[in-house]
Design a protein around this motif. Structure first.
Motif, PDB file in Angstrom:
ATOM      1  N   UNK A   1      15.974 -19.778 -30.549  1.00 49.06           N
ATOM      2  CA  UNK A   1      15.467 -19.353 -29.243  1.00 49.06           C
ATOM      3  C   UNK A   1      14.478 -18.199 -29.379  1.00 49.06           C
ATOM      4  N   UNK A   2      14.721 -17.295 -30.328  1.00 46.66           N
ATOM      5  CA  UNK A   2      13.816 -16.155 -30.510  1.00 46.66           C
ATOM      6  C   UNK A   2      12.415 -16.631 -30.891  1.00 46.66           C
ATOM      7  N   UNK A   3      12.337 -17.630 -31.785  1.00 39.87           N
ATOM      8  CA  UNK A   3      11.037 -18.161 -32.170  1.00 39.87           C
ATOM      9  C   UNK A   3      10.346 -18.832 -30.993  1.00 39.87           C
ATOM     10  N   UNK A   4      11.139 -19.496 -30.133  1.00 35.86           N
ATOM     11  CA  UNK A   4      10.587 -20.156 -28.957  1.00 35.86           C
ATOM     12  C   UNK A   4       9.942 -19.135 -28.015  1.00 35.86           C
ATOM     13  N   UNK A   5      10.628 -18.040 -27.780  1.00 37.95           N
ATOM     14  CA  UNK A   5      10.094 -16.984 -26.914  1.00 37.95           C
ATOM     15  C   UNK A   5       8.843 -16.365 -27.534  1.00 37.95           C
TER      16      UNK A   5
ATOM     17  N   UNK B   1       2.898 -15.593 -27.709  1.00 41.32           N
ATOM     18  CA  UNK B   1       1.665 -15.720 -28.483  1.00 41.32           C
ATOM     19  C   UNK B   1       0.622 -16.513 -27.708  1.00 41.32           C
ATOM     20  N   UNK B   2       1.053 -17.568 -27.024  1.00 42.19           N
ATOM     21  CA  UNK B   2       0.141 -18.367 -26.205  1.00 42.19           C
ATOM     22  C   UNK B   2      -0.439 -17.519 -25.077  1.00 42.19           C
ATOM     23  N   UNK B   3       0.395 -16.681 -24.488  1.00 38.31           N
ATOM     24  CA  UNK B   3      -0.080 -15.817 -23.410  1.00 38.31           C
ATOM     25  C   UNK B   3      -1.079 -14.788 -23.923  1.00 38.31           C
ATOM     26  N   UNK B   4      -0.778 -14.183 -25.077  1.00 33.13           N
ATOM     27  CA  UNK B   4      -1.670 -13.170 -25.632  1.00 33.13           C
ATOM     28  C   UNK B   4      -3.038 -13.750 -25.985  1.00 33.13           C
TER      29      UNK B   4
ATOM     30  N   UNK C   1      -0.584 -21.834 -15.381  1.00 38.69           N
ATOM     31  CA  UNK C   1       0.856 -21.588 -15.434  1.00 38.69           C
ATOM     32  C   UNK C   1       1.660 -22.872 -15.379  1.00 38.69           C
ATOM     33  N   UNK C   2       1.172 -23.848 -14.640  1.00 39.21           N
ATOM     34  CA  UNK C   2       1.918 -25.108 -14.531  1.00 39.21           C
ATOM     35  C   UNK C   2       2.036 -25.801 -15.882  1.00 39.21           C
ATOM     36  N   UNK C   3       0.960 -25.786 -16.659  1.00 41.75           N
ATOM     37  CA  UNK C   3       1.000 -26.412 -17.977  1.00 41.75           C
ATOM     38  C   UNK C   3       1.893 -25.613 -18.911  1.00 41.75           C
ATOM     39  N   UNK C   4       1.848 -24.286 -18.788  1.00 37.35           N
ATOM     40  CA  UNK C   4       2.719 -23.441 -19.604  1.00 37.35           C
ATOM     41  C   UNK C   4       4.182 -23.750 -19.323  1.00 37.35           C
TER      42      UNK C   4
END
Length: 745
Positions: free
Chosen positions: A618-622, A627-630, A638-641
């Motif tokens: 789960x930590x890697x998932x978060x 990273x995608x946001x940065x 946001x919908x695709x995210x």
């Protein structure tokens, strides 16, 4: 950290992980120890000798002719098409299929999408009863139309069933009333006895319990009206009954169905279910009267004759509400108890040397009888002869690996590559059991997030209870069994398939196959996820809503359960009982272990926080999401995210791809020397997957697409005599039997 250092850490973590897994290397010790005695006990009931002996495959079998014609057609398509007009979808073949998703009252007909389902999964939506066309034709071909040298393959299901099933065989004279003559010669033959215990809690029509409605009409005139997959559980129950009846129609299987309900149900439903299984001994439904009256209106005394269906009320007046509660796990526990029938259920003291084959549950319960295979499922899961055949073959493969005399010769230090596990014969060790994963299609009731995630594709099923991080890969040497039951064709020189297998292997190549090792528990949606926490699946990484056991596997689990029951809250004693069984899936036949969730409403729903697939990482998932946001890769979409990170939609094709690449990367890491790895390089370096490690600009060559289609349809196992023992090695990777994949030139 450099990529080279990261590679070293990954290798180390994999090695540590599989050092922990090596303890799970034994399979069904009692089935191996007692196998020879079992076969002797079966001698008076076994099939004729030609089913036990295999002649070498020296010519093209009849069942391969259609596949070879398909390959010729694929090659012709590529050869006759100008290179600039060759399309990526050329490797996908098959008829166009229609998915009816709603009814238009204004036009008086159903709307539909048109496409191809190339997943290979048996679904109620696109595949007719019988496990698929190839399986239906294969198991329903009369003996007289099968060449004598191909008969052993056609009866492999029966041989595997007898080897892994109960040593107590039925009195065949009693079966005449059920099945009549099993062969054209009028001979009554033994069958594989399958008990199906079905969990019916939650079955309904809208908000109404199913048993308070009327069953479908058996002899309605005119076209059948379109019905939504979500409108009623009756259509899904009907499809399962059709599949079970088809199993009996093959002459190989004897099915008994145990329906578990919370309260008594009307006799009209019992009679309807009985009439749906005429080939299993049920009575065909009477025709409706001319005046349109319901032939079941007055009820029918089904107890006046034997029936393949038994309805069991598992709750009392005081526990009925708990039984109907989908979060309680009440029905899941009842399914396990009836199939296992452990002696402590009766409340009596269990002797130390008890016999796990003796069931102490009430003798009126059909589950108290002797069976070879047990299936526990929920009404929403689709069973078929393909899943039964695949399970029995996988169980025989694992048993063959455990019985290998070369296990003692191998030391773990020699196989310490992070993926190879040699099955042993230690009585205290746990064992591996083939297990299943549910898949769902996108339905008309799904929200747009799921449809975006699936690229609008209605024709490909996806899992929601697992993800890429839910499993690891392992290579099990000698895990190939031939005709005649547990027959290790990798090492048994007396086996007729041994010489053929050895000719296929180059110097230094290993005989066996790749297995998907379920490293996490399957994470269901609410309310099932809560039921699983109350009553865990019998197999770690398995499912509570579709699972199978052979009699040999059942007895081993009963021993474990009795030990745990005796230990009580004493953790020290409990540890001495051993570990729970571990779920595995053969890579080459993974689609046969993907079970259609027929209402198809699972995709596009969120998991409970903290209870989602990939929970071990789960930590890697978060971190990936941050990273995608940065990097602003989705540019505020946001919908695709949400679709990517909040919903689990794991397509069947991606499951096979990820598993294959995990296996290929594991072997590449072992075969590549550290000094050959360039700085900050990602590989692969030494070996690769010939199918997946390519840049897709044009379709892959015809043979590769042909092999993948064969594997997806489960034909690597159905036609195992050819794909395991012939000189044709073209599909070894697709069938999961190529340990070192393809060398990078």
């Amino acid at each position: 950290m450099s990529h080279t250092e990261q590679n070293r850490q990954e290798r180390s973590s994999k090695l540590i992980s599989f050092l922990k897994l090596v303890a799970s290397g034994a399979l069904l010790v009692s089935s191996i120890v007692t196998y020879n005695a079992n076969r002797a006990a079966l001698s008076t009931h076994s099939l004729v000798d030609f089913r036990r002996h295999l002649s070498s495959v020296s010519h093209l079998p009849t069942y391969m002719k259609d596949l070879m014609s398909d390959l010729d057609a694929r090659k012709k398509l590529f050869d006759e098409t100008p290179p600039e007009e060759v399309k990526y979808w050329f490797e996908y073949t098959g008829p166009l299929q229609k998915y009816f998703y709603r009814y238009s009252r204004s036009r008086g007909k159903a709307d539909y999408f048109e496409g191809r389902d190339d997943s290979g999964v048996v679904s109620a939506r696109f595949v007719p009863p019988g496990g698929g066309e190839e399986f239906y034709n294969f198991f329903n071909t009369p003996d007289g139309d099968i060449p004598s040298d191909e008969l052993p393959l056609h009866y492999r299901l029966l041989d595997n069933c007898f080897a892994m099933g109960s040593s107590k065989r039925p009195n065949l004279k009693d079966w005449k009333a059920w099945f009549g003559a099993s062969s054209s010669a009028g001979q009554i033959m033994d069958r594989c006895r399958v008990l199906v215990t079905m969990n019916t809690v939650g079955a309904g029509k809208g908000s109404t319990i199913l048993w308070e409605t009327q069953p479908p009409s058996k002899h309605a005139s005119g076209p059948k009206p379109w019905t939504s997959e979500q409108s009623s559980a009756a259509m899904h129950l009907e499809r399962n009954l059709q599949e079970l009846d088809n199993m009996c129609a093959t002459g190989l299987i004897a099915v008994r169905l145990q329906m578990l309900v919370c309260e008594p149900i009307p006799g009209v439903w019992t009679e309807w279910m009985d009439s749906m299984l005429p080939n299993c001994g049920g009575s065909r439904a009477p025709f409706s009267n001319n005046n349109g009256e319901n032939p079941y209106e007055g009820g029918v005394e089904v107890e006046d004759r034997p029936s393949p269906v038994q309805v069991v009320v598992v709750a009392s007046a005081s526990t009925a509400d708990t039984c109907h509660n989908l979060k309680s796990g009440f029905m899941e526990k009842r399914v396990q108890d009836l199939i296992l029938s452990p002696p402590y259920l009766t409340g009596e003291e269990v002797p130390k040397n008890f016999d796990p084959s003796i069931k102490t549950t009430h003798p009126d319960l059909v589950s108290s009888d002797d069976h070879d295979v047990y299936i526990g499922l929920k009404w929403s899961s689709l069973v078929s002869i393909r899943s039964v055949s695949a399970f029995l073959q996988a169980s025989a493969d694992l048993a063959a690996a455990a019985a290998s005399p070369r296990t003692k010769e191998r030391s773990f230090e020699q196989d310490a590559d992070g993926v190879t596990i040699s099955l042993g014969s230690s009585p205290s060790s746990p064992f591996l059991i083939p297990s299943f994963v549910r898949v769902s299609y996108v339905s008309e009731e799904n929200n747009k997030i799921a449809k975006w995630r699936m690229h609008g594709d209605f024709f490909h099923p996806a899992a929601w209870e697992i993800c890429k991080n839910s499993f690891d890969m392992t290579w099990i040497p000698d895990s190939l069994s031939g005709n005649g039951g547990i027959n290790g064709i990798c090492y048994d020189k007396s086996s007729s398939g041994y010489d053929s297998v050895q000719r296929r292997l180059n110097d230094g190549e290993d005989c066996g196959q790749w297995w998907i090792y379920m490293a996490e528990e399957q994470m269901s949606l609410s309310p099932e996820v809560y039921a699983n926490e109350v009553v865990a699946p019998l197999v770690q990484g398995g499912s509570n809503y579709f699972w199978m056991l052979t009699e040999r596997q059942r007895k081993e689990i009963v021993k474990l359960k009795v030990c745990q029951h005796a230990a009580g809250d004493d953790e020290k004693k409990g540890k001495n009982c051993g570990e729970m069984p571990q779920a595995v899936v053969p890579l080459g036949d993974v689609e046969s272990f993907e079970i259609n969730f027929m209402p198809n409403t699972a995709l596009g729903k969120k998991h409970i926080i903290g209870r989602r697939p990939g929970y071990s990482k789960e930590a890697e998932h978060i971190k990936d999401r941050e990273l995608v946001r940065e990097r602003k890769q989705l540019k505020g979409q946001e919908d695709i995210e949400k679709a990517l990170f909040d919903y689990t939609v794991y397509p069947a094709a991606l499951f096979r791809k990820d598993a294959t690449l995990k296996a290929a990367r594991a072997r590449d890491a072992v075969l590549t020397k550290q000094e050959d790895i360039p700085e900050d390089s990602y590989g692969p370096y030494t070996v690769k997957s010939s199918y997946y490690d390519v840049t897709i600009k044009k379709p892959r060559q015809p043979v590769q697409g042909w092999c993948q289609a064969i594997a997806r349809k489960g034909l690597c196992v159905l036609y195992s005599e050819y794909f395991r023992e012939s000189s044709d090695k073209r599909c070894m990777e697709a069938c999961g039997m190529d340990k070192n994949f393809s060398r990078i030139v």
